[in-house]
Design an enzyme around this catalytic site. Structure first.
Site, mmCIF file in Angstrom:
data_model
loop_
_atom_site.group_PDB
_atom_site.id
_atom_site.type_symbol
_atom_site.label_atom_id
_atom_site.label_comp_id
_atom_site.label_asym_id
_atom_site.label_seq_id
_atom_site.Cartn_x
_atom_site.Cartn_y
_atom_site.Cartn_z
ATOM 1 C CG HIS A 1 -5.626 -1.778 -0.247
ATOM 2 N ND1 HIS A 1 -4.779 -1.162 -0.983
ATOM 3 C CD2 HIS A 1 -5.052 -1.659 1.056
ATOM 4 C CE1 HIS A 1 -3.965 -0.808 -0.593
ATOM 5 N NE2 HIS A 1 -3.958 -0.958 0.765
ATOM 6 C CB SER B 1 -0.714 0.198 1.241
ATOM 7 O OG SER B 1 -1.843 1.042 0.840
#
Length: 311
Positions: free
Chosen positions: A195, A86
Site C-alpha cells: 500500500h 487489501s
C-alpha cells in the site's frame, strides 16, 4: 438497514486456517475447486512454515473468505455491501459475482509472487497506535528518503495507522513515534511493503495480467477500501483490484461510507476478528460481528433479523 460483509487483509492469517473451516459440502467444494485451479494441495498452504510466503498467505485469505461467504449464501443470506482490506477485496469481488473465483485464484497467486519477489527481505509493515494522521505524516517526512523508504499504508482508525517500508526506516519512525507518546508500535505479520509507491511496478505487472480477465458489474454493492467509494463499472473495478497493493488503504473512511449508506450490521469473514473490532466504534447502535468464533445458527438469526428490519 443493510449488511456489509468485510474480508480481512494480510496479517490476519492463522496457521491451520483452512483446516479449521466449517465441515460443509460447499466449503469442501470450494477447497477442491481451488486445488484444481492451482494444481496443488491447498490444505498444505496454511502451515506455519508455508505462511511465511506471501503467495500462500494471500491464497489462504482468499479461499477462507470465499468458502465461508459461500456457506452463508447457501444458507439463504446475501450481503447488501461487500468490502475487503487489501487482498480481501478479491474475495469481496468474488462474492459480489463480479470476478470468477478461478480467475481470482490465478490472479492472487500471481499477486503474491510479484510482491514477494520484489521485496524478498528487509521490508514490511508496522502499526502505530495512539497518534493521529498529521503526527504520523510529519514523522514520515522526517525519515523517508531513497535510502530509507517509508510511507503511510493504512488508515484503520483515527489513531490506528500503519506504515510500510524498509525495516530500518520503520524502526526510525517507531522510535520517534514512541517519543511522541504512541500507545503501541507493532510490526505486522507482513513481509512486503504494501500500500505504497514501493509496489507500483508489481501492480503494473498485475494490471497487465488483469487485462485478459473478464469482470462483471457487482451484484452486491462493492466498496473500495482505497477510495472508500462504491465501484460498479467493471473497468474501474479491475483498476481497483490490480492497483490496491500500491494504494493507501483507508478502511476508516470505508466504514464511515457504509454507515452513512445505512449499513447497520458488519460481518467479518474469516480469518480473525480485527475488522469487527475496528467497526464497533462506528456501528453503534448497529452491530459488528465476526464469523470466526460464532455459531452458524447465531449468525443465521442475526442476518435474518437484519433483513427483516430493512423491509
Amino acid at each position: 438497514m443493510s449488511t456489509l460483509w468485510a474480508f480481512p487483509g494480510q496479517g490476519a492469517q492463522q496457521p491451520g486456517m483452512l483446516h479449521g473451516l466449517p465441515d460443509a459440502p460447499v466449503v469442501r467444494a470450494c477447497l477442491a475447486e481451488a486445488g484444481a485451479v492451482l494444481g496443488e494441495e491447498v490444505l498444505a498452504l496454511d502451515s506455519a512454515e508455508a505462511l511465511r510466503n506471501t503467495r500462500a498467505v494471500q491464497l489462504c485469505l482468499l479461499i477462507a473468505g470465499v468458502a465461508c461467504a459461500r456457506l452463508l449464501v447457501r444458507r439463504g443470506h446475501r450481503p447488501d455491501y461487500v468490502a475487503g482490506l487489501s487482498i480481501g477485496a478479491y474475495a469481496a469481488a468474488v462474492i459480489a459475482e463480479a470476478l470468477d473465483f478461478a480467475d481470482a485464484l490465478r490472479l492472487v497467486a500471481l499477486r503474491g509472487e510479484l510482491m514477494q519477489s520484489a521485496y524478498p527481505g528487509g521490508y514490511g509493515m508496522t502499526a502505530i497506535l495512539g497518534l493521529d494522521l498529521t503526527s504520523i505524516e510529519r514523522l514520515l517526512e522526517q525519515v523517508n528518503s531513497a535510502e530509507m523508504p517509508v510511507y503511510l499504508a493504512n488508515i484503520n482508525a483515527d489513531n490506528q495507522l500503519v506504515i510500510a517500508g524498509s525495516s530500518a526506516a520503520m524502526a526510525a519512525v517507531a522510535e520517534r513515534a514512541r517519543a511522541l507518546g504512541a500507545g503501541a508500535v507493532k510490526p505486522l505479520a507482513v513481509s512486503v511493503p504494501s500500500h505504497c509507491a514501493l509496489l507500483a511496478e508489481p501492480a503494473a505487472e498485475l494490471a497487465a495480467a488483469f487485462a485478459a480477465v473478464s469482470l462483471q458489474r457487482p451484484r452486491a454493492r462493492y466498496l473500495s477500501s482505497s477510495s472508500a467509494r462504491l465501484i460498479s463499472d467493471p473497468d474501474m473495478l479491475r483498476d481497483d483490484l490490480a492497483h490496491n497493493m500500491c494504494r493507501v488503504v483507508d478502511w476508516h473512511a470505508t466504514l464511515q461510507t457504509a454507515v452513512e449508506r445505512g449499513v447497520r450490521l458488519h460481518l467479518e469473514l474469516p480469518p480473525g476478528t480485527v475488522l469487527s473490532g475496528l467497526a464497533r466504534r462506528l456501528f453503534e447502535p448497529g452491530m459488528a460481528i465476526a464469523f470466526q468464533g460464532s455459531r452458524l445458527d447465531t449468525l443465521d438469526a442475526m442476518l435474518r433479523q437484519e433483513v427483516s428490519r430493512s423491509r
